[in-house]
Design an enzyme around this catalytic site. Sequence first.
Site, PDB file in Angstrom:
ATOM      1  N   GLY A  15      38.657  41.938  45.525  1.00 11.65           N
ATOM      2  CA  GLY A  15      38.582  40.364  45.166  1.00 11.65           C
ATOM      3  C   GLY A  15      39.897  39.875  44.867  1.00 11.65           C
ATOM      4  O   GLY A  15      40.882  40.606  45.034  1.00 11.65           O
ATOM      5  N   SER A  22      40.821  45.908  38.247  1.00 13.50           N
ATOM      6  CA  SER A  22      41.376  47.304  37.409  1.00 13.50           C
ATOM      7  C   SER A  22      40.595  47.271  36.246  1.00 13.50           C
ATOM      8  O   SER A  22      40.417  48.619  35.985  1.00 13.50           O
ATOM      9  CB  SER A  22      42.801  46.684  37.010  1.00 13.50           C
ATOM     10  OG  SER A  22      43.698  46.409  38.045  1.00 13.50           O
ATOM     11  N   GLU A  89      45.591  49.130  43.361  1.00 12.61           N
ATOM     12  CA  GLU A  89      46.246  48.311  44.293  1.00 12.61           C
ATOM     13  C   GLU A  89      46.462  49.156  45.768  1.00 12.61           C
ATOM     14  O   GLU A  89      47.471  49.293  46.333  1.00 12.61           O
ATOM     15  CB  GLU A  89      47.794  48.246  43.744  1.00 12.61           C
ATOM     16  CG  GLU A  89      47.701  47.680  42.407  1.00 12.61           C
ATOM     17  CD  GLU A  89      47.721  46.371  42.358  1.00 12.61           C
ATOM     18  OE1 GLU A  89      47.576  45.798  43.230  1.00 12.61           O
ATOM     19  OE2 GLU A  89      47.789  45.673  41.252  1.00 12.61           O
ATOM     20  N   PHE A 120      48.042  36.283  50.221  1.00 12.69           N
ATOM     21  CA  PHE A 120      47.830  34.845  49.603  1.00 12.69           C
ATOM     22  C   PHE A 120      47.921  34.047  50.538  1.00 12.69           C
ATOM     23  O   PHE A 120      47.412  32.490  50.423  1.00 12.69           O
ATOM     24  CB  PHE A 120      49.663  34.478  48.933  1.00 12.69           C
ATOM     25  CG  PHE A 120      50.430  34.451  50.077  1.00 12.69           C
ATOM     26  CD1 PHE A 120      50.954  33.229  50.542  1.00 12.69           C
ATOM     27  CD2 PHE A 120      51.319  35.826  50.658  1.00 12.69           C
ATOM     28  CE1 PHE A 120      51.908  33.087  51.583  1.00 12.69           C
ATOM     29  CE2 PHE A 120      52.306  35.497  51.644  1.00 12.69           C
ATOM     30  CZ  PHE A 120      52.439  34.346  51.794  1.00 12.69           C
TER      31      PHE A 120
HETATM   32  P1  ADP Z   1      42.616  42.313  38.874  1.00 12.55           P
HETATM   33  O1  ADP Z   1      42.665  43.782  38.953  1.00 12.55           O
HETATM   34  O2  ADP Z   1      41.409  41.934  39.871  1.00 12.55           O
HETATM   35  O3  ADP Z   1      43.639  41.714  39.040  1.00 12.55           O
HETATM   36  P2  ADP Z   1      42.224  42.669  35.902  1.00 12.55           P
HETATM   37  O4  ADP Z   1      41.025  43.391  35.786  1.00 12.55           O
HETATM   38  O5  ADP Z   1      43.604  42.925  36.013  1.00 12.55           O
HETATM   39  O6  ADP Z   1      41.939  41.892  37.427  1.00 12.55           O
HETATM   40  O7  ADP Z   1      42.067  41.334  34.911  1.00 12.55           O
HETATM   41  C1  ADP Z   1      40.758  40.889  34.617  1.00 12.55           C
HETATM   42  C2  ADP Z   1      40.874  39.938  33.446  1.00 12.55           C
HETATM   43  O8  ADP Z   1      41.868  38.801  33.684  1.00 12.55           O
HETATM   44  C3  ADP Z   1      39.739  39.240  33.023  1.00 12.55           C
HETATM   45  O9  ADP Z   1      38.757  39.982  32.474  1.00 12.55           O
HETATM   46  C4  ADP Z   1      40.146  38.088  32.176  1.00 12.55           C
HETATM   47  O10 ADP Z   1      40.406  38.665  30.779  1.00 12.55           O
HETATM   48  C5  ADP Z   1      41.573  37.638  32.810  1.00 12.55           C
HETATM   49  N1  ADP Z   1      41.787  36.512  33.551  1.00 12.55           N
HETATM   50  C6  ADP Z   1      42.902  35.822  33.515  1.00 12.55           C
HETATM   51  N2  ADP Z   1      42.666  34.534  34.140  1.00 12.55           N
HETATM   52  C7  ADP Z   1      41.509  34.906  34.980  1.00 12.55           C
HETATM   53  C8  ADP Z   1      40.702  34.146  35.737  1.00 12.55           C
HETATM   54  N3  ADP Z   1      41.264  32.913  36.313  1.00 12.55           N
HETATM   55  N4  ADP Z   1      39.343  34.511  36.182  1.00 12.55           N
HETATM   56  C9  ADP Z   1      38.968  35.562  35.609  1.00 12.55           C
HETATM   57  N5  ADP Z   1      39.699  36.130  34.654  1.00 12.55           N
HETATM   58  C10 ADP Z   1      40.664  36.119  34.245  1.00 12.55           C
END
Ligand code: ADP
Length: 193
Positions: A15, A22, A89, A120
Amino acid sequence: MYGPKDHGWVEVIVGPMYSGKSEELIRRIKRAKIARQKVQVFKPSIDDRYDINDVVSHAGDRTGAIAVKNSNEIIKLVDEDTQVVAIDEVQFFDQEIVKVCKRLADDNKRVICAGLDMDFRGEPFGPTPYLMATAELVDKLQAICMVCGNPATRTQRFINGKPANYSDPVVLVGATESYEARCRKCHIVPGRL
Ligand code: ADP
Ligand code: ZN
């Protein structure tokens, strides 16, 4: 989330940024540990955004991880009796990561990979598409579009506050960069055909 009893498999969580990859990876690791399974967690060492020895979600959950320089180090570091291998990652690894995951699954381990499916520009990111194609399970998560509130499938990149150009290099020294989750309609890539 339970797989075959007599052999290993690969599951992939993909995603855009902020979609909860994560978080989901940490959740699965936690549950495997509750089931008293031996888990080892890896991430590429170039990703030192937070803590070099932790997988950390944007919401702040964390779990210990070993930062490795390349995918073959994972093979060297995985213990014989490890049942679950988690990798965060995964898009930053070399193409060899696909073979590494296959080898671990063939060796009866459950392999859980999390990573970006698109860069991106909205194009397939490194080894992730190959992992998605060969995995037993794929979960494609969505974030929330920061412009319109729709489900977000793409990562918007900004350089010095402006949408990054299609031809901008992935690594830019000296620029201020930021990222946002966006839907297809709100994802802007100047210079894209
Ligand atoms: P990833 O690993 O996919 O980057 P993370 O697990 O680190 O995602 O973070 C998910 C969390 O980010 C969500 O539970 C929420 O608290 C926060 N968040 C911040 N911005 C957004 C957004 N635009 N959409 C959804 N969640 C977001
Ligand atoms: Zn949108």
